[in-house]
Design an enzyme around this catalytic site. Structure first.
Site, PDB file in Angstrom:
ATOM      1  N   ARG A 183       0.847  -1.193   0.000  1.00  0.00           N
ATOM      2  CA  ARG A 183       0.000   0.000   0.000  1.00  0.00           C
ATOM      3  C   ARG A 183       0.877   1.236   0.000  1.00  0.00           C
ATOM      4  O   ARG A 183       1.849   1.340   0.744  1.00  0.00           O
ATOM      5  CB  ARG A 183      -0.927   0.018   1.216  1.00  0.00           C
ATOM      6  CG  ARG A 183      -1.983  -1.072   1.174  1.00  0.00           C
ATOM      7  CD  ARG A 183      -2.921  -1.006   2.356  1.00  0.00           C
ATOM      8  NE  ARG A 183      -3.831  -2.160   2.366  1.00  0.00           N
ATOM      9  CZ  ARG A 183      -4.630  -2.475   3.363  1.00  0.00           C
ATOM     10  NH1 ARG A 183      -4.644  -1.733   4.452  1.00  0.00           N
ATOM     11  NH2 ARG A 183      -5.419  -3.534   3.297  1.00  0.00           N
TER      12      ARG A 183
ATOM     13  N   ARG B  26       2.651   1.031  10.418  1.00  0.00           N
ATOM     14  CA  ARG B  26       2.075   1.366   9.110  1.00  0.00           C
ATOM     15  C   ARG B  26       3.189   1.323   8.071  1.00  0.00           C
ATOM     16  O   ARG B  26       4.008   2.235   7.982  1.00  0.00           O
ATOM     17  CB  ARG B  26       1.415   2.749   9.152  1.00  0.00           C
ATOM     18  CG  ARG B  26       0.567   3.062   7.914  1.00  0.00           C
ATOM     19  CD  ARG B  26       0.042   4.483   7.976  1.00  0.00           C
ATOM     20  NE  ARG B  26      -0.913   4.680   9.040  1.00  0.00           N
ATOM     21  CZ  ARG B  26      -2.228   4.490   8.924  1.00  0.00           C
ATOM     22  NH1 ARG B  26      -2.733   4.087   7.773  1.00  0.00           N
ATOM     23  NH2 ARG B  26      -3.031   4.701   9.938  1.00  0.00           N
TER      24      ARG B  26
ATOM     25  N   GLU C 212      -6.332  -1.165  15.613  1.00  0.00           N
ATOM     26  CA  GLU C 212      -6.919  -2.159  14.706  1.00  0.00           C
ATOM     27  C   GLU C 212      -5.917  -3.235  14.311  1.00  0.00           C
ATOM     28  O   GLU C 212      -4.783  -2.941  13.934  1.00  0.00           O
ATOM     29  CB  GLU C 212      -7.423  -1.464  13.437  1.00  0.00           C
ATOM     30  CG  GLU C 212      -8.015  -2.423  12.416  1.00  0.00           C
ATOM     31  CD  GLU C 212      -8.082  -1.830  11.020  1.00  0.00           C
ATOM     32  OE1 GLU C 212      -8.049  -2.615  10.055  1.00  0.00           O
ATOM     33  OE2 GLU C 212      -8.134  -0.593  10.901  1.00  0.00           O
TER      34      GLU C 212
ATOM     35  N   SER D 124     -10.084  -6.311  10.355  1.00  0.00           N
ATOM     36  CA  SER D 124     -11.304  -5.657   9.909  1.00  0.00           C
ATOM     37  C   SER D 124     -12.084  -6.677   9.084  1.00  0.00           C
ATOM     38  O   SER D 124     -11.604  -7.142   8.050  1.00  0.00           O
ATOM     39  CB  SER D 124     -10.975  -4.417   9.070  1.00  0.00           C
ATOM     40  OG  SER D 124     -12.138  -3.666   8.807  1.00  0.00           O
TER      41      SER D 124
ATOM     42  N   ARG E 120       1.276  -6.376  12.738  1.00  0.00           N
ATOM     43  CA  ARG E 120       0.623  -5.759  13.893  1.00  0.00           C
ATOM     44  C   ARG E 120       0.471  -6.757  15.035  1.00  0.00           C
ATOM     45  O   ARG E 120       0.505  -6.379  16.211  1.00  0.00           O
ATOM     46  CB  ARG E 120      -0.731  -5.172  13.490  1.00  0.00           C
ATOM     47  CG  ARG E 120      -0.581  -3.949  12.598  1.00  0.00           C
ATOM     48  CD  ARG E 120      -1.830  -3.121  12.512  1.00  0.00           C
ATOM     49  NE  ARG E 120      -1.575  -1.868  11.794  1.00  0.00           N
ATOM     50  CZ  ARG E 120      -2.384  -0.832  11.769  1.00  0.00           C
ATOM     51  NH1 ARG E 120      -3.535  -0.870  12.437  1.00  0.00           N
ATOM     52  NH2 ARG E 120      -2.075   0.265  11.101  1.00  0.00           N
TER      53      ARG E 120
END
Length: 431
Positions: free
Chosen positions: A263, A278, A350, A353, A392
């Site tokens: 990403r 991130r 988070e 999801s 994560r």
């Protein structure tokens, strides 16, 4: 993508649902105007084609009876109507493309049960599990813990690739690999998912079909020859059923894959730049389900429990929230975010999801099933969820199991994957 028939039947409901997603413009009037023009062109093309066919049938009769004037008139009429048909069909295709380009940029409609809200502050907590540990010291963030920091090389990664990359080494990379293997084994052996190994380079059609394009092109990476690097294996797993008509017995189809993900993080400048929270390149174990329409909402709860169970097995405190309309992803009807406790940040972040998309993706990629052997095909429903984000999860393990001396204890379920080691020492060794 949206069902144009439902927009025709109830345009006010369509606009109201989009308004819940934060859309300030009422789209139904423009959409229905374009749809009406398209249908008018199609109808006119059909009439012109019928006239051309009729004239063509009469040409032979005129020739046979020696009526040269009528023969020439009918031949000219047939040619003119064929030309008119081609022009009208091209105009209809142009209207269709314009309509499709608009529908591709409009988000999915939320289920009525989804809470309204503009941002994450309106998300509603569903439940919590576990209690954050009490430390006799101030817990540190993952990149500050001695036993982890020695195995995270951000400086060399930046020399290779720039910011938001990391090189893991030693015990850290082994822990990372162990977490992914533990997740896969659990999904396969306990959750009944079929493991897949999929490409991370996909065609543009796959990105469009899974709602990543055209809306979010800036968030992904495109190669010079037109391939896209997947932002998650949701793309490759979901698109396996594109242009297919499945049998009812094939459903539900539950899949999982461990892949690298990419990403660009466009628009996220200044957010979570410290450590490896991130990154531009990361790994996830993804879950994807393809279901009958009547089963998809129940499947969302099942998928959520699959992700939660991983955190419970790792003894990591978490909470699960249902996202409000303003915080949901573009393609979702309803989303459950699972947030793991990070003591170094003193907050929940988070880690998974899980979303039900209804037939939103299925319409874009023409994925259908036949409810009965002679029944008309219907669109399937699709779901996707992280099970889990591997990096994560590594952060969560490191922070929650940190010791005052900089060492890190290992969760019981991971020890068989780590050579039966029980901890990572402050100098990064497994013992």
């Amino acid at each position: 993508m949206h069902d144009i028939r439902k927009i025709r039947e109830n345009p006010e409901a369509f606009d109201a649902a989009l308004a819940r997603r934060g859309e300030t413009e009422s789209w139904s009037e423009d959409i229905l105007t374009m749809d009406a023009r398209r249908r008018e062109k199609i109808q006119a093309a059909e009439e012109a084609k019928a006239a051309a066919n009729k004239a063509a049938k009469e040409i032979g009769a005129a020739k046979a009876r020696g009526d040269d004037a009528e023969f020439e008139r009918l031949r000219a009429l047939s040619a003119a109507k064929k030309q008119e048909t081609a022009e009208l069909e091209e105009q209809a295709r142009a209207e269709e493309e314009t309509l499709r380009s608009i529908l591709l940029t409009l988000p999915n409609l939320p289920l009525t049960e989804v809470p309204d809200g503009a941002d994450e502050n309106a998300n509603v907590e569903m439940h919590r599990w576990g209690n954050p540990r009490n430390y006799a010291f101030d817990p540190k963030e993952h990149f500050e813990i001695a036993g982890a920091a020695v195995g995270m090389d951000f400086e060399t990664a930046a020399k290779l690739s720039g910011s938001r990359f990391v090189i893991l080494k030693g015990a850290m990379v082994r822990l990372h690999r162990a977490l992914a293997q533990f997740m896969l084994d659990t999904h396969i052996d306990k959750n009944g998912l079929t493991e897949m190994w999929t490409p991370v380079l996909v065609r543009e059609e796959a990105m469009i079909g899974t709602d990543k394009l055209p809306k979010f092109g800036d968030d992904s990476y495109k190669t010079t020859n037109g391939w896209w690097l997947v932002p998650t294996s949701e793309v490759s797993l979901t698109y396996t059923v594109a242009e297919e008509i499945l049998s009812a017995e094939d459903l539900p189809r539950r899949m999982t894959a461990h892949t690298q993900c990419f990403r660009s993080e466009a628009g996220s400048a200044g957010k979570d730049t410290s450590g490896m929270l991130r990154q531009h390149q990361f790994e996830k174990v993804e879950m994807v389900s393809i279901t009958r329409p009547d089963d998809s909402r129940t499947e969302l709860d099942r998928m959520t429990k699959c992700a939660e169970a991983l955190l419970e097995a790792l003894d990591l405190p978490y909470r699960t929230v249902v996202l409000c309309t303003g915080d949901m992803g573009f393609g979702a009807e309803r989303t459950h975010d699972i947030e793991v406790w990070l003591p170094g940040q003193n907050t929940y972040r988070e880690i998974s999801s899980c979303s039900v998309c209804g037939d939103f993706q299925a319409r874009r990629m023409n994925a259908r099933f036949r409810p009965a052997p002679e029944a008309k095909p219907e669109f399937v429903h699709t779901l996707n969820g992280s099970g889990l984000a591997v990096g994560r999860c590594l952060i969560a393990v490191v922070e929650n199991y940190q010791q005052e001396d900089g060492s890190i204890l290992l969760p019981d379920v991971l020890r068989p994957y780590m050579g039966n080691a029980t901890q990572i020492t402050a100098d990064g060794q497994l013992i």
